[in-house]
Write an enzyme that holds these catalytic residues in place. Structure first.
Site, mmCIF file in Angstrom:
data_model
loop_
_atom_site.group_PDB
_atom_site.id
_atom_site.type_symbol
_atom_site.label_atom_id
_atom_site.label_comp_id
_atom_site.label_asym_id
_atom_site.label_seq_id
_atom_site.Cartn_x
_atom_site.Cartn_y
_atom_site.Cartn_z
ATOM 1 N N SER A 1 0.732 -1.338 -0.094
ATOM 2 C CA SER A 1 -0.101 0.091 0.100
ATOM 3 C C SER A 1 0.916 1.516 0.015
ATOM 4 C CB SER A 1 -0.854 0.065 1.100
ATOM 5 O OG SER A 1 -1.982 0.945 0.992
ATOM 6 N N ASP B 1 -10.261 -5.304 -3.315
ATOM 7 C CA ASP B 1 -9.641 -4.336 -2.623
ATOM 8 C C ASP B 1 -10.582 -3.268 -2.399
ATOM 9 O OD1 ASP B 1 -7.739 -2.193 -1.520
ATOM 10 O OD2 ASP B 1 -6.128 -3.307 -2.080
ATOM 11 N N HIS C 1 -7.483 -5.920 0.875
ATOM 12 C CA HIS C 1 -6.206 -5.317 0.976
ATOM 13 C C HIS C 1 -5.555 -5.643 2.215
ATOM 14 C CE1 HIS C 1 -4.166 -1.435 0.130
ATOM 15 N NE2 HIS C 1 -4.218 -1.239 1.335
#
Ligand SMILES: N[C@@H](CCC(=O)N[C@@H](CSC=O)C(=O)NCC(=O)O)C(=O)O
Length: 294
Positions: free
Chosen positions: A154, A237, A271
């Protein structure tokens, strides 16, 4: 010894060190984790730097990424740095919202702020940390500075891509390979990145352009280049559409005729560290091959 060993823990077949040290770059005490694998190899052990995402400490991936099994299997060390300075005293006039988890502590964005003197995570990760880790301090001989690769998730995926690309253009010491899980791939064009650049830089988003993987990779310096990058993102996600901009990164790679960049969009993954840990074996095998371990 410049690092304080807070804990030494047996994990898999190796040792996990929970460390602190005084950082000149961020002007404070920094925590990190280091995994030293069980490898019996006579040469220096290469290192993978793992850059975490928003809200993370060094412990999130250490506890939920399952990289240690792969580190033993292939014979690399893993450094898990923190994501920002801690216990920051904010200037009163900055009026910082300390409840916003996407800015400030835990959200250093791997940049050098020109507004907040502690937020120099770029210098800390790329320069100070590898140079401070001494190769023989942890029982084995570890190459922290040259035979090294970078991996991130991320916000940390953004950092990993930006650092790797800056290594290719010799702005910093190069990394052998780069991989990213659900990276924030075009931060000048998503709310997390725009807010962060406006927060950390006097010139805002304009100053953030030099850290944007999509903008860097589409520049003339990368035209036709052969790189070693692996990206994996899940299409379930919740940040896929709003923050990650994976499709813009793919287009930049294609438009610039770049080779050696694989971007895999995986069906149904989110995620979380359930997603990250699922693809950790694949990413570690990729790095192990590039680092000459297999
Ligand atoms: N506020 C939430 C969400 C924060 C979150 O999802 N953080 C991700 C990284 S997001 C991009 O950088 C993360 O890695 N969280 C830590 C974890 O262990 O999953 C929250 O605080 O959870």
């Amino acid at each position: 010894m410049s690092f304080n060993i807070i804990k030494e823990i047996s994990v898999c077949k190796g040792k996990l060190y929970k460390l602190t040290h005084e950082s000149t770059a961020v002007k404070g005490t920094m925590s990190l984790n280091l995994y030293v694998p069980s490898t019996a190899s006579k040469g220096k052990i290469p290192t993978i730097y793992y850059l975490s995402g928003l809200t993370c400490t060094p412990d999130n991936c250490t506890e939920k990424g399952f990289i240690q099994f792969q580190a033993d299997k292939f014979g690399f060390a893993v450094v898990y740095p923190d994501t920002s300075p801690r216990n920051v005293t904010w200037p009163e006039k900055a009026n910082v919202d300390t409840n916003n988890w996407a800015l400030g502590e835990g959200a250093g964005f791997y940049l050098n702020s020109d507004k907040f003197e502690n937020f120099k995570m770029f210098d800390y990760i790329c320069k100070e940390l590898p140079e401070s880790l001494s190769e023989s301090e942890f029982g084995k001989t570890i190459d922290f500075t040259e035979r090294k690769s970078v991996m991130g998730h991320s916000m940390g995926g953004m950092g990993a891509l930006a650092f790797y690309l800056k290594g290719i253009t010799n702005e910093i010491s190069p990394y052998v390979s780069c991989s990213a899980f659900a990276p924030v791939a075009n931060p000048t064009d998503c709310p997390w990145g725009v807010d962060a650049f406006n927060f950390y830089f006097k010139d805002g988003v304009k100053a953030g352009e030099s850290l944007d993987p999509t903008l860097i990779i589409k520049s003339d310096a990368f035209k036709g280049k052969k790189l070693d990058i692996l990206v994996t993102t899940g299409n379930s996600d919740p940040f896929f559409k709003s923050q990650l901009r994976t499709e813009k990164f793919i287009r930049a790679v294609e438009d610039n005729n770049i080779e050696g960049v694989s971007v895999n969009i995986e069906d149904g993954f989110d995620h979380s560290y359930f997603f990250v840990s699922t693809f950790v074996p694949q990413h570690c095998a990729f790095h192990a091959q590039k680092l000459g371990l297999i």
